[in-house]
Write a protein that holds these residues in place. Sequence first.
Motif, mmCIF file in Angstrom:
data_model
loop_
_atom_site.group_PDB
_atom_site.id
_atom_site.type_symbol
_atom_site.label_atom_id
_atom_site.label_comp_id
_atom_site.label_asym_id
_atom_site.label_seq_id
_atom_site.Cartn_x
_atom_site.Cartn_y
_atom_site.Cartn_z
ATOM 1 N N PRO A 1 1.312 8.494 -6.755
ATOM 2 C CA PRO A 1 1.636 7.830 -5.476
ATOM 3 C C PRO A 1 2.868 8.447 -4.816
ATOM 4 C CG PRO A 1 2.564 6.581 -7.276
ATOM 5 C CD PRO A 1 1.984 7.842 -7.879
ATOM 6 N N TRP A 2 2.982 8.275 -3.508
ATOM 7 C CA TRP A 2 4.191 8.655 -2.793
ATOM 8 C C TRP A 2 4.336 7.759 -1.563
ATOM 9 C CZ3 TRP A 2 -0.249 11.562 -3.164
ATOM 10 C CH2 TRP A 2 -0.907 11.927 -1.984
ATOM 11 N N THR A 3 5.500 7.801 -0.937
ATOM 12 C CA THR A 3 5.781 6.869 0.164
ATOM 13 C C THR A 3 5.983 7.553 1.510
ATOM 14 O OG1 THR A 3 8.138 6.896 -0.407
ATOM 15 C CG2 THR A 3 6.793 5.130 -1.357
ATOM 16 N N GLU A 4 6.178 8.885 1.528
ATOM 17 C CA GLU A 4 6.365 9.591 2.793
ATOM 18 C C GLU A 4 5.014 10.045 3.340
ATOM 19 O OE1 GLU A 4 7.730 10.731 -0.083
ATOM 20 O OE2 GLU A 4 9.696 9.757 0.072
ATOM 21 N N ASP B 1 6.882 13.174 -9.835
ATOM 22 C CA ASP B 1 7.880 12.143 -9.532
ATOM 23 C C ASP B 1 7.557 10.798 -10.186
ATOM 24 O OD1 ASP B 1 9.101 14.061 -8.010
ATOM 25 O OD2 ASP B 1 8.359 13.296 -6.087
ATOM 26 N N SER B 2 6.377 10.234 -9.843
ATOM 27 C CA SER B 2 6.031 8.889 -10.339
ATOM 28 C C SER B 2 4.565 8.832 -10.764
ATOM 29 C CB SER B 2 6.291 7.841 -9.255
ATOM 30 O OG SER B 2 7.625 7.884 -8.811
ATOM 31 N N PRO B 3 4.148 9.664 -11.693
ATOM 32 C CA PRO B 3 2.729 9.700 -12.073
ATOM 33 C C PRO B 3 2.330 8.483 -12.886
ATOM 34 C CG PRO B 3 3.989 11.065 -13.569
ATOM 35 C CD PRO B 3 4.959 10.565 -12.521
ATOM 36 N N ILE B 4 1.039 8.187 -12.856
ATOM 37 C CA ILE B 4 0.477 7.080 -13.638
ATOM 38 C C ILE B 4 -0.810 7.562 -14.299
ATOM 39 C CG2 ILE B 4 -0.451 4.721 -13.555
ATOM 40 C CD1 ILE B 4 1.129 4.363 -10.900
ATOM 41 N N MET B 5 -0.969 7.204 -15.552
ATOM 42 C CA MET B 5 -2.252 7.350 -16.241
ATOM 43 C C MET B 5 -2.611 6.016 -16.864
ATOM 44 S SD MET B 5 -2.750 10.932 -18.313
ATOM 45 C CE MET B 5 -1.178 10.899 -19.171
ATOM 46 N N ILE B 6 -3.898 5.675 -16.808
ATOM 47 C CA ILE B 6 -4.373 4.474 -17.502
ATOM 48 C C ILE B 6 -5.554 4.873 -18.364
ATOM 49 C CG2 ILE B 6 -5.260 2.125 -17.260
ATOM 50 C CD1 ILE B 6 -3.916 1.980 -14.528
ATOM 51 N N TRP B 7 -5.427 4.657 -19.663
ATOM 52 C CA TRP B 7 -6.499 4.957 -20.626
ATOM 53 C C TRP B 7 -7.185 3.642 -21.004
ATOM 54 C CZ3 TRP B 7 -5.795 9.642 -24.305
ATOM 55 C CH2 TRP B 7 -5.120 10.670 -23.645
ATOM 56 N N ASN B 8 -8.450 3.504 -20.617
ATOM 57 C CA ASN B 8 -9.215 2.280 -20.871
ATOM 58 C C ASN B 8 -10.212 2.502 -22.002
ATOM 59 O OD1 ASN B 8 -8.415 0.326 -18.641
ATOM 60 N ND2 ASN B 8 -8.908 2.148 -17.447
ATOM 61 N N ALA C 1 0.844 -1.186 0.000
ATOM 62 C CA ALA C 1 0.000 0.000 0.000
ATOM 63 C C ALA C 1 0.885 1.244 0.000
ATOM 64 C CB ALA C 1 -0.916 -0.003 1.213
ATOM 65 N N VAL C 2 0.395 2.307 -0.626
ATOM 66 C CA VAL C 2 1.120 3.575 -0.683
ATOM 67 C C VAL C 2 0.151 4.718 -0.397
ATOM 68 C CG1 VAL C 2 2.847 2.762 -2.341
ATOM 69 C CG2 VAL C 2 0.710 3.778 -3.185
ATOM 70 N N TYR C 3 0.680 5.911 -0.274
ATOM 71 C CA TYR C 3 -0.146 7.109 -0.230
ATOM 72 C C TYR C 3 -0.435 7.512 -1.676
ATOM 73 C CZ TYR C 3 1.872 7.371 4.475
ATOM 74 O OH TYR C 3 2.268 7.091 5.752
ATOM 75 N N PHE C 4 -1.659 7.903 -1.976
ATOM 76 C CA PHE C 4 -1.925 8.360 -3.338
ATOM 77 C C PHE C 4 -3.173 9.239 -3.410
ATOM 78 C CE2 PHE C 4 -4.450 4.418 -3.272
ATOM 79 C CZ PHE C 4 -5.619 4.797 -3.930
ATOM 80 N N LYS C 5 -3.267 9.950 -4.519
ATOM 81 C CA LYS C 5 -4.467 10.697 -4.862
ATOM 82 C C LYS C 5 -4.781 10.372 -6.317
ATOM 83 C CE LYS C 5 -7.800 13.779 -4.862
ATOM 84 N NZ LYS C 5 -9.072 13.524 -4.159
ATOM 85 N N ALA C 6 -6.077 10.164 -6.604
ATOM 86 C CA ALA C 6 -6.481 9.773 -7.953
ATOM 87 C C ALA C 6 -7.675 10.591 -8.424
ATOM 88 C CB ALA C 6 -6.815 8.286 -7.999
ATOM 89 N N LYS C 7 -7.824 10.668 -9.736
ATOM 90 C CA LYS C 7 -8.963 11.323 -10.364
ATOM 91 C C LYS C 7 -9.309 10.565 -11.648
ATOM 92 C CE LYS C 7 -8.166 16.025 -8.650
ATOM 93 N NZ LYS C 7 -9.536 16.218 -8.126
ATOM 94 N N HIS D 1 2.117 16.548 -3.954
ATOM 95 C CA HIS D 1 1.594 15.628 -4.968
ATOM 96 C C HIS D 1 0.123 15.916 -5.287
ATOM 97 C CE1 HIS D 1 5.255 13.278 -5.095
ATOM 98 N NE2 HIS D 1 5.251 13.208 -3.773
ATOM 99 N N ILE D 2 -0.645 16.251 -4.274
ATOM 100 C CA ILE D 2 -2.059 16.561 -4.507
ATOM 101 C C ILE D 2 -2.193 17.838 -5.342
ATOM 102 C CG2 ILE D 2 -4.216 17.232 -3.378
ATOM 103 C CD1 ILE D 2 -3.454 15.307 -1.089
#
Length: 547
Positions: free
Chosen positions: A441-444, A403-410, A373-379, A453-454
Amino acid sequence: MASSMSINVLFSFIVLFSASCAVSYTIQDQFYQCITLHSDRSIPFSTAFFTPTSNATSFDSVLNSTALNLRCLEPPRQKPLLIFTALIESDVQAAVMCAKELKIQLRVRSGGHDYEGISFTSALGRSVPFILLDFAKLRAIKVDIEDNSAWVQAGATIGEVFYRISEKSKIHGYPAGLCTSLGIGGHITGGAYGPMMRKYGLGADNVVDARIVDASGRVLDRALMGEDLFWAIRGGGGGSFGIILAWKLRLVPVPSTVTVFTVPKTLETGATKLLNKWQHVAHKIDEDLFIRVVITTVNSTEGKKTVQTAYQALFLGRTDRLLEVMNHSFPELGLTRKDCVEMSWIQSVIYIAGFPSNTKPEFLLRGKSLFPAVYFKAKSDFLYVPVPETGLVGMWKKFLQEDSPIMIWNPYGGMMGKISESSIPFPHRKGVICMIQYLTPWTEGDMKTADKHISWIREFYEYMGTFASKFPREAYVNYRDLDLGMNKNANPTFLEASVWGKKYFKNNYDRLVVVKCKVDPDNFFWHEQSLPILPFKFGQDGKSLIH
């Protein structure tokens, strides 16, 4: 029997009244006593009840056990006064009755994947104490291949469901999510999309019955609840209408052999033009083919940070036909036979979930993710018009700032475009090219890091607003986002809740509110984004009556 019940009810009242008058009796004590009185059996406190005072280590362990987003476990989030792990379905009825008697909020967790954590924590602060009802022990699965169906308790994960189906048949499946540790109870209440959605629609489109505990503590199946409530619980969001005990799923046919592939492309190898092309073909291509795009940052061959777009696919068929489809509809990807891997459907579940290639299907029975599990914010967003190349270039520039962004296009299209927007509450159907998930996501665990990050994801979301759906700007309810708006108390107005409700449900929001008013007129089931009740109620004839 009647007099015995009367004596029990009277005794329950006396005990609870006495408890409320005694300083030594906490809410936790009163809830435990009430559950004991309403239960058909003895429940030792240590096996099913966890509090931050009496058994703090176990409390933290249970609370954190399935939490996907560590951000939701940090202050100022409020944790439950008590966790009650239901051991049998009648425990759920008892929990509803006791929470009502004690006038305390009840929250329910099936899998813990709520992106804002509101199934197990509260963003409302200490002013609204609550009890958490945990479904971790209610995960029975009964597959009936002859009936093409399966009854599944709400605490089971979709990975467990997939495995139990494959255990009985190699040519049956179910069109639900890609993340195998999702709790199926909450997953279906939001719609439940997955890699077979273009062929069969959503998980919620393939539910034929359900059992739910209503605000009165009654257990209702489809026949007893009626079609309005059955419509509402399949995609209308969790926590507004009742507590799902179990779903009856309609199984779908799958080939004995399917094909998967993952083809990565970076900015240096043509990612921009390829994603532009994907937007024009992925929703129109053969409905047996689902190609999503997972977008991350990586180091290029020259050692500098760049964007990688990974085209990951499930094809319901063998490699030969897949290559024919791709060469005809999407030759720009350059798919070759060596990129393709043939396997069983259950093996494809493991592949799409991102597990190592040597992971055995039995791992799915653990109901856990391999990833920490990590800390994250999603939209989330929905596209009806392709993002032009100039827009993609601007998107990459902002994407590389994080830093480590992710996008998923479905991709959508196929069956998703053939089902009416009002068939179930999930409205994102005809005309949708794709849904986009944004995640950082972030870990701290410190607030400064979280704010950084938000702030980035909010700015990125604002940039994408130029290209996303409008009036409303649509969002996926299972990617819950409290930035869209939230209830500050138990009595939001129709207009206040519509700010986010219309984004999740579009025109289905109005009907959902009407159903909410009929089945839960006292608003027992509520949370930060639950549906509101109107200042009038509905009579037996369906007409409204002013309070």
